[in-house]
Design an enzyme around this catalytic site. Structure first.
Site, PDB file in Angstrom:
ATOM      1  N   TYR A 132      75.811  21.791  12.913  1.00  0.00           N
ATOM      2  CA  TYR A 132      76.091  22.163  14.588  1.00  0.00           C
ATOM      3  C   TYR A 132      75.674  20.948  15.192  1.00  0.00           C
ATOM      4  CZ  TYR A 132      76.043  27.427  13.880  1.00  0.00           C
ATOM      5  OH  TYR A 132      76.309  28.506  13.657  1.00  0.00           O
TER       6      TYR A 132
ATOM      7  N   LYS B 178      43.310  35.596   7.343  1.00  0.00           N
ATOM      8  CA  LYS B 178      43.999  35.895   8.436  1.00  0.00           C
ATOM      9  C   LYS B 178      45.451  35.535   8.389  1.00  0.00           C
ATOM     10  CE  LYS B 178      42.827  32.222  11.550  1.00  0.00           C
ATOM     11  NZ  LYS B 178      42.131  31.722  12.796  1.00  0.00           N
TER      12      LYS B 178
ATOM     13  N   MET C  16      70.249  28.875  11.023  1.00  0.00           N
ATOM     14  CA  MET C  16      69.672  29.927  10.905  1.00  0.00           C
ATOM     15  C   MET C  16      69.529  30.169   9.445  1.00  0.00           C
ATOM     16  SD  MET C  16      70.150  33.887  12.069  1.00  0.00           S
ATOM     17  CE  MET C  16      69.932  33.363  13.855  1.00  0.00           C
TER      18      MET C  16
ATOM     19  N   ARG D  64      38.079  29.749  24.489  1.00  0.00           N
ATOM     20  CA  ARG D  64      39.180  30.776  23.862  1.00  0.00           C
ATOM     21  C   ARG D  64      38.336  32.017  23.713  1.00  0.00           C
ATOM     22  NH1 ARG D  64      41.994  29.582  18.051  1.00  0.00           N
ATOM     23  NH2 ARG D  64      39.827  29.809  17.441  1.00  0.00           N
TER      24      ARG D  64
END
Length: 374
Positions: A264, A46, A317, A144
């Site tokens: 940053y 998956k 980013m 779940r």
């Protein structure tokens, strides 16, 4: 993912190179298969095979001997069927109304985890006059997906009325990565009792951590996931062979004066003259922002010119900074590659610095790398 053919991004146009070692993936499956024998060792693919590429990784696992595979979504099952026509494929996330014919046409097996799903599959099998196979998921403590144990008991009492082939009985361990956790013991006891109510039906409880928890957890079939891809599945055991290597390109090498800040938020300050390498990747490429550093906390490391060097400042980013002050002045130049993941730095180490888990690292790695598959 996002419609981009990631393997087609030319190396010179990418900020990094992501290499998937299919030989290591196959070796990890064979390792686990040997440990759990005589139980069957399936493979969980998956999440685009944990970010390594569904089609290529599934083919490598099939070639290694895996004959049963698990995906999460019907769309993944259809992709998988296109490359593995003979595989047994289970879809974990349940059966939705209107998808029954797709399961039949693609020869996929739904994992049924509620009484309405069971009724839906039963009605479809009756309508087409064919008892198609499916798995039954029983919840033993995860809360779940899955039938409540009382519902499983009731179903066992009316088993002759089930209108489909019950091909597998399964549950999922919640805390097997933490050795000695009391919930794991309770789940094992509960699942063993439920499995006894369905004699002749193959049973499956073990995920990756369960595979390494001893034969009591193996039953008839195990379902390893993260361990196949080189992640740590139990806190007390080393991971298997690394499958993913990530190398990031140096965009620029620059000098920083003492007292100047980096990145940053001015989160990191140079306490002395420094040299930094700016790497052409960031959180848009799946590298966790928290893996950067500040004046009050250390961050992850990368290997360049044969030496570990620390990341410095915030990860942005598309870029991050690597402190290469300790290296000879001419050791690094623009265009060189720094290894963020590989044999010496595993996914769990990077995850720890990013305050996340190896699963998230692998499944987030990106759309903008040049990919090497081999």
């Amino acid at each position: 993912m996002s419609g981009i053919d990631r393997a087609a991004i030319p190396q010179a146009e990418a900020g990094g190179i992501l290499t998937v070692d299919l030989g290591a993936l196959a070796a990890n499956w064979r390792d686990l298969a040997g440990r759990v024998a005589p139980a069957e060792c399936a493979a969980v693919v998956k999440g685009d095979a944990y970010g390594t590429g569904l089609e290529t990784s599934a083919q490598a696992l099939w070639d290694a001997g895996a004959r049963t595979l698990f995906v999460a979504l019907l769309s993944e099952g259809k992709r998988l069927r296109a490359v593995l026509p003979a595989a047994t494929i289970y879809v974990l996330n349940g059966l939705f109304a209107g998808t029954e014919e797709t399961y039949r046409d693609s020869r996929l097996r739904p994992v049924l985890g509620s009484l309405p799903e069971i009724a839906l599959w039963t009605a479809f099998c009756a309508r087409i006059g064919n008892r198609l196979p499916a798995a039954l998921h029983v919840d033993t403590g995860m809360n779940r997906l899955g039938l409540a144990p009382s519902e499983a008991v009731g179903l066992a009492e009316t088993r002759e009325e089930i209108g489909f082939e019950l091909a597998l009985l399964m549950s999922h361990l919640a805390c097997a990565d933490e050795p000695g956790h009391p919930l794991t013991v309770r789940q094992l006891e509960d699942f063993r009792a439920i499995a006894a109510l369905f004699p002749g039906v193959p049973a499956s409880l073990a995920n990756s951590a369960g595979c390494l928890s001893g034969p009591d957890f193996h039953f008839d079939l195990v379902r390893p996931g993260i361990a196949l891809y080189g992640g740590r599945s139990r806190a007390d055991m080393a991971p298997l062979r690394p499958v993913v290597t990530l190398e990031l390109r140096v965009s620029q090498v620059r000098d920083v004066h003492a007292g100047e800040t980096i990145g940053y938020g001015a989160a990191a300050t140079a306490s002395e003259p420094m040299r930094i390498a700016i790497l052409a990747a960031g959180y848009a490429d799946g590298i966790p922002r928290l893996a950067g550093s500040s004046d009050t906390r250390g961050g992850a490391e990368a290997i360049i010119a044969g030496r570990r060097c620390p990341l410095i400042g915030r990860i942005s980013m598309d870029l991050m900074a690597l402190d290469i002050t300790a290296l000879p002045e001419d050791a690094v130049k623009a265009g060189d590659l720094a290894t963020l993941l590989g044999r010496q730095i595993g996914v769990d180490e990077l995850a720890r610095h990013g305050e996340t888990i190896g699963y998230e690292i692998l499944t987030s790695l990106g759309r903008r790398y040049h990919r090497r598959i081999g």
